[in-house]
Design an enzyme around this catalytic site. Structure first.
Site, PDB file in Angstrom:
ATOM      1  N   HIS A 157       0.727  -0.740   0.281  1.00 33.18           N
ATOM      2  CA  HIS A 157       0.220  -0.014   0.135  1.00 33.18           C
ATOM      3  C   HIS A 157       1.456   1.435  -0.256  1.00 33.18           C
ATOM      4  O   HIS A 157       1.848   1.075   0.317  1.00 33.18           O
ATOM      5  CB  HIS A 157      -0.771  -0.199   1.452  1.00 33.18           C
ATOM      6  N   LYS A 161      -0.660   4.883   4.510  1.00 30.06           N
ATOM      7  CA  LYS A 161      -1.393   3.738   5.071  1.00 30.06           C
ATOM      8  C   LYS A 161      -1.258   3.846   6.575  1.00 30.06           C
ATOM      9  O   LYS A 161      -0.167   3.250   6.806  1.00 30.06           O
ATOM     10  CB  LYS A 161      -1.775   3.004   4.293  1.00 30.06           C
TER      11      LYS A 161
END
Length: 268
Positions: A157, A161
């Site tokens: 990601h 995040k």
């Protein structure tokens, strides 16, 4: 207000997922955007957020007031784990159906919200991933685990995040665990020369989290068997990939009571 349309308030409207959600709601003929909530939202940002003038959409930093004044049916939340929990509580208390893409809640919290939704006679949805392809990836992985129980997950990601592993990885592990017994993987005497090298451990399955600029949301589930490997991979190239699932969630929560965990429960 337009009759018969589902009235939607988007929380975290200025964020990357929030902006995509605003566009998706505006572009769906069955939905009506009635409110945008953001802790930094100012009226001067309205046109930039919507792409045109406000057209009666209420912009505010006050969630409870906005939900009441707009007579909202659905609250879509893409905020942070710390903020999201209070938002869900407020929405359910006011009889507004939560559709939540933020992750980081416990099974006990989900069970409590489920009961609260049932008590209020409303539906709700918490989805670790709204991309249809990601849901299929999880389903396929669950099926594969019946025959190839040795499995590791690598999820990748963007570097902003906050939680690791991702909610999608956790949901995938939970689904696979329904098909295989907990077991040790790798050599029983293996040693990590750098702590954490083998990743997190969930019932013997290993999960590895990558956080780098340039990624959006990606996951591969790798199965190993005698003389073979199987990799099931999903990539969200941009945040638009999540919007069909968000729109579907807004519509489906109008049809049932209780809170559903996982978009896969709404697919045929």
């Amino acid at each position: 207000m337009t009759a018969n349309k589902i009235r939607v308030v988007v929380v975290g409207a200025k964020g990357r997922m929030g902006r995509e959600t605003v566009k998706a709601v505006l572009n769906d003929p069955e939905l009506e955007l009635v409110g945008c909530i953001d802790r930094t939202l100012q009226d001067v940002a309205v046109s930039a957020l919507l792409g045109h003038e406000a057209n009666g959409v209420k912009f505010s930093t006050d969630l409870s007031k906005t939900l009441l004044e707009t007579n909202a049916d659905v609250m879509v939340d893409f905020t942070t784990p710390a903020t999201m929990k209070g938002n869900i509580d407020k929405a359910i208390e006011l009889g507004v159906r939560p559709v939540v893409g933020t992750t980081g809640m416990t099974p006990e919290e989900i069970a409590n919200w489920n009961q609260l939704c049932k008590d209020r006679g409303i539906g709700g949805l918490i989805a670790p991933n709204f991309a249809i392809g990601a849901i299929l990836m999880m389903r396929f992985a669950q099926q594969a685990a019946r025959y190839l129980p040795h499995v590791e997950i690598i999820e990748m990601h963007h570097d902003q995040k906050l939680d690791a592993p991702s909610g999608t990885a956790i949901k995938t592990l939970e689904l696979i665990a329904l098909e295989r017994e907990a077991m040790q993987q790798g050599h029983p005497d293996e040693q990590e020369t750098i702590a954490g090298s083998r990743g997190g451990d969930y019932e013997g399955m290993r999960v590895h989290s990558v956080r780098l600029p340039g990624y959006v949301a990606h996951q591969q589930v790798i199965f190993g068997g005698l003389g073979q490997t199987l990799t099931i991979r999903h990539d969200s190239i941009n945040r638009e990939s999540f919007m069909p699932g968000v729109v579907m969630g807004c519509k489906q929560v109008m049809k049932y009571e209780g809170l559903v965990y996982g978009l896969e429960n709404l697919l045929d």
